[in-house]
Design an enzyme around this catalytic site. Sequence first.
Site, PDB file in Angstrom:
ATOM      1  N   ASP A  37      33.952  38.779  33.907  1.00  0.00           N
ATOM      2  CA  ASP A  37      34.491  39.093  32.578  1.00  0.00           C
ATOM      3  C   ASP A  37      34.194  37.951  31.603  1.00  0.00           C
ATOM      4  O   ASP A  37      33.602  36.935  31.971  1.00  0.00           O
ATOM      5  CB  ASP A  37      35.976  39.453  32.630  1.00  0.00           C
ATOM      6  CG  ASP A  37      36.800  38.418  33.350  1.00  0.00           C
ATOM      7  OD1 ASP A  37      36.669  37.237  32.999  1.00  0.00           O
ATOM      8  OD2 ASP A  37      37.552  38.781  34.277  1.00  0.00           O
ATOM      9  N   LYS A  60      37.738  43.359  29.287  1.00  0.00           N
ATOM     10  CA  LYS A  60      38.334  44.424  28.481  1.00  0.00           C
ATOM     11  C   LYS A  60      37.908  44.315  27.022  1.00  0.00           C
ATOM     12  O   LYS A  60      37.651  43.222  26.519  1.00  0.00           O
ATOM     13  CB  LYS A  60      39.849  44.448  28.617  1.00  0.00           C
ATOM     14  CG  LYS A  60      40.609  43.313  27.975  1.00  0.00           C
ATOM     15  CD  LYS A  60      42.090  43.521  28.255  1.00  0.00           C
ATOM     16  CE  LYS A  60      42.918  42.364  27.769  1.00  0.00           C
ATOM     17  NZ  LYS A  60      43.270  42.375  26.372  1.00  0.00           N
ATOM     18  N   MET A 168      46.322  29.309  26.787  1.00  0.00           N
ATOM     19  CA  MET A 168      46.567  30.498  25.964  1.00  0.00           C
ATOM     20  C   MET A 168      47.617  30.233  24.879  1.00  0.00           C
ATOM     21  O   MET A 168      48.466  31.076  24.602  1.00  0.00           O
ATOM     22  CB  MET A 168      47.017  31.675  26.848  1.00  0.00           C
ATOM     23  CG  MET A 168      45.939  32.151  27.797  1.00  0.00           C
ATOM     24  SD  MET A 168      46.518  33.445  28.884  1.00  0.00           S
ATOM     25  CE  MET A 168      47.257  32.509  30.203  1.00  0.00           C
TER      26      MET A 168
HETATM   27  C1  LIG Z   1      43.628  33.610  31.121  1.00  0.00           C
HETATM   28  S1  LIG Z   1      43.645  31.879  31.218  1.00  0.00           S
HETATM   29  C2  LIG Z   1      42.660  31.660  32.640  1.00  0.00           C
HETATM   30  C3  LIG Z   1      42.744  30.285  33.229  1.00  0.00           C
HETATM   31  C4  LIG Z   1      41.768  30.039  34.357  1.00  0.00           C
HETATM   32  N1  LIG Z   1      42.042  30.884  35.477  1.00  0.00           N
HETATM   33  C5  LIG Z   1      41.755  28.584  34.789  1.00  0.00           C
HETATM   34  O1  LIG Z   1      42.113  28.271  35.940  1.00  0.00           O
HETATM   35  O2  LIG Z   1      41.349  27.747  33.993  1.00  0.00           O
HETATM   36  C6  LIG Z   1      42.553  31.430  29.893  1.00  0.00           C
HETATM   37  C7  LIG Z   1      42.977  30.155  29.177  1.00  0.00           C
HETATM   38  O3  LIG Z   1      42.511  29.008  29.870  1.00  0.00           O
HETATM   39  C8  LIG Z   1      42.165  27.983  28.958  1.00  0.00           C
HETATM   40  N2  LIG Z   1      40.731  27.674  29.118  1.00  0.00           N
HETATM   41  C9  LIG Z   1      39.901  28.197  30.030  1.00  0.00           C
HETATM   42  N3  LIG Z   1      38.655  27.670  29.930  1.00  0.00           N
HETATM   43  C10 LIG Z   1      38.710  26.780  28.901  1.00  0.00           C
HETATM   44  C11 LIG Z   1      37.760  25.912  28.291  1.00  0.00           C
HETATM   45  N4  LIG Z   1      36.498  25.837  28.714  1.00  0.00           N
HETATM   46  N5  LIG Z   1      38.165  25.133  27.255  1.00  0.00           N
HETATM   47  C12 LIG Z   1      39.441  25.182  26.804  1.00  0.00           C
HETATM   48  N6  LIG Z   1      40.383  25.984  27.339  1.00  0.00           N
HETATM   49  C13 LIG Z   1      40.035  26.776  28.381  1.00  0.00           C
HETATM   50  C14 LIG Z   1      42.468  28.517  27.559  1.00  0.00           C
HETATM   51  O4  LIG Z   1      43.769  28.093  27.198  1.00  0.00           O
HETATM   52  C15 LIG Z   1      42.400  30.016  27.787  1.00  0.00           C
HETATM   53  O5  LIG Z   1      43.144  30.719  26.820  1.00  0.00           O
END
Ligand SMILES: C[S@@+](CC[C@H](N)C(=O)[O-])C[C@H]1O[C@@H](n2cnc3c(N)ncnc32)[C@H](O)[C@@H]1O
Length: 247
Positions: A37, A60, A168
Amino acid sequence: MSVVGKVYIVGAGPGDPDLLTVKALKVLREADVVLYDRLVGDKIEKMIREICKEIVYVGKDSCENGSIRQRVINELMVKLAREGKTVVRLKGGDPFVFGRGGEEVEYLIKNKIPFEIIPGLSSITAVPTSANIPLTHKGKSSTIFVMTGRKLDDIGKSALEGTIVILMGKEKIREIMKRFIDLGKDPKTPVAVIENGTLDNQKVYFGNLKNIAEIVERNVKGVALIVIGDVVELGRKFNETRRDESL
Ligand SMILES: C[S@@+](CC[C@H](N)C(=O)[O-])C[C@H]1O[C@@H](n2cnc3c(N)ncnc32)[C@H](O)[C@@H]1O
């Protein structure tokens, strides 16, 4: 008798393909089909397009209901495995951190599909580290509180000490910062917001509880993670030192 395949639930890390694990890369090369995704990011999408046999986008649409999309993904994983395929379900960061990975595993178990989970580097630690912000540091912070910005009720008194990491949280940053101030945290507490962490277009914005919302609302368009606490000052210093060419 038909042979059932296997589903690998794999963490893709925070976006930089070089931060994929060796194990993730191995199963990506071997899989018959990869379900991914938007959260895996453009660079990893480009890479899997080149190295994988078949890739299917299962993210989605903006107006689609998340639960309906999750049901479609669950059913697709099971269908492909029942066709005898080796399936990789590739998810951003670590699959068990705010990523519905657990729900996918529950569904596989219910349908008696063999599975394996391959951890990924979570943005929780990888993004601040890539922005030179240590989450713990002797004398500054020895605890880390991690939360999603979508559940503000999680901010209780226990969240007020040490380092706070918020995923998020970009959309509700004003509300979140106000909540910490209302709970008694010093409005001057340092805050960093890291946009597109680990990627070439990574940007780090520094501020405090009082002023960061305005900075973010004005500048940040990409995916972002928030770090609150004294360690942010250290991160700012490390960033300034890194820019100093004499070092
Ligand atoms: C649905 S969560 C998923 C988290 C993921 N499973 C993890 O372990 O990093 C998505 C959130 O992770 C953070 N995030 C993920 N990758 C990022 C990146 N490269 N830079 C900044 N924030 C990131 C943001 O806050 C984003 O809204």
